[in-house]
Design an enzyme around this catalytic site. Structure first.
Site, PDB file in Angstrom:
ATOM      1  NE  ARG A 189      -2.435  -7.547  -4.185  1.00 53.04           N
ATOM      2  CZ  ARG A 189      -3.198  -8.091  -3.266  1.00 53.04           C
ATOM      3  NH1 ARG A 189      -2.708  -8.370  -2.079  1.00 53.04           N
ATOM      4  NH2 ARG A 189      -4.450  -8.404  -3.532  1.00 53.04           N
ATOM      5  CE  LYS A 203     -10.911  -7.761   1.754  1.00 54.15           C
ATOM      6  NZ  LYS A 203      -9.912  -6.791   1.282  1.00 54.15           N
ATOM      7  CG  HIS A 235      -1.961  -0.966   1.345  1.00 56.67           C
ATOM      8  ND1 HIS A 235      -2.117  -1.808   2.414  1.00 56.67           N
ATOM      9  CD2 HIS A 235      -2.966  -1.274   0.484  1.00 56.67           C
ATOM     10  CE1 HIS A 235      -3.174  -2.584   2.226  1.00 56.67           C
ATOM     11  NE2 HIS A 235      -3.706  -2.292   1.055  1.00 56.67           N
ATOM     12  CB  SER A 277      -4.603  -6.486   4.375  1.00 58.88           C
ATOM     13  OG  SER A 277      -4.068  -5.262   3.971  1.00 58.88           O
TER      14      SER A 277
END
Ligand code: PNS
Length: 162
Positions: free
Chosen positions: A89, A41, A17, A127
């Site tokens: 990514r 989440k 990030h 994460s």
């Protein structure tokens, strides 16, 4: 003035990030980093804690750290900022990101999403994997800024002292 919003759960913020934030803050006059709840989440840190970690981890002089509830498009409209930054990514990120960008544009035609690619050295960091590794006792030092580790220690100490 060119302003963009970089929204995310940042639970926790990772070095990946930070790479995106550095890239975006070089491209825009101002970057608003907006911490959101992601209802799908389970979070490790509260939204306030995530904001504090971001404040401790970032020193770019053209960033603002904020948080929001509700729809991103409503937050962006209230801020009068219509450019959203998201990081990519790997190719597998693209499907989710593509659908989110199109949905946001359907919700508000003025919203434009710009994707920036992380340095490939961060392409394996997420994460979710950080949370799992941490909760299972693994070492996360090389994947996150120091402020994440100190906040985790603080949260654990507070729990143990209860
Ligand atoms: O870091 P994440 O979890 O991939 O970020 C996802 C986030 C927080 C940007 C996304 O869930 C979001 O925008 N949430 C706010 C609510 C919203 O607008 N949902 C509709 C998205 S199409």
């Amino acid at each position: 003035m060119k302003i963009a919003i970089y929204p995310g759960s940042f639970d926790p913020i990772t070095n990946g990030h930070i790479d995106i934030i550095n890239r975006a803050s070089d491209l825009f006059d101002k970057l608003i980093i907006a911490v959101a709840s992601n209802n799908s989440k389970q979070s490790l840190f509260s939204k306030q804690q995530r904001v504090e970690i971001l404040e401790e981890s970032l020193s770019n002089n053209n960033i603002e750290i904020d948080s929001f509830d509700g729809l991103l498009v409503d937050y962006a409209t209230n801020k009068n900022v219509f450019t959203i930054i998201r990081g990519l990514r790997t190719l597998s990120d693209f499907d989710y990101e593509f659908r989110m960008a199109i949905m946001n544009r359907n919700l508000n035609q003025s919203i434009e999403t710009i994707f920036l690619m992380t340095d490939e050295k961060y392409s394996h960091i997420s994460s979710s994997s950080i949370k799992e590794i941490y909760l299972l006792g693994g070492d996360i030092d090389t994947f996150v800024p120091k402020a994440v580790l100190s906040k985790l220690n603080q949260v654990n100490n507070e729990k143990n002292n209860k």
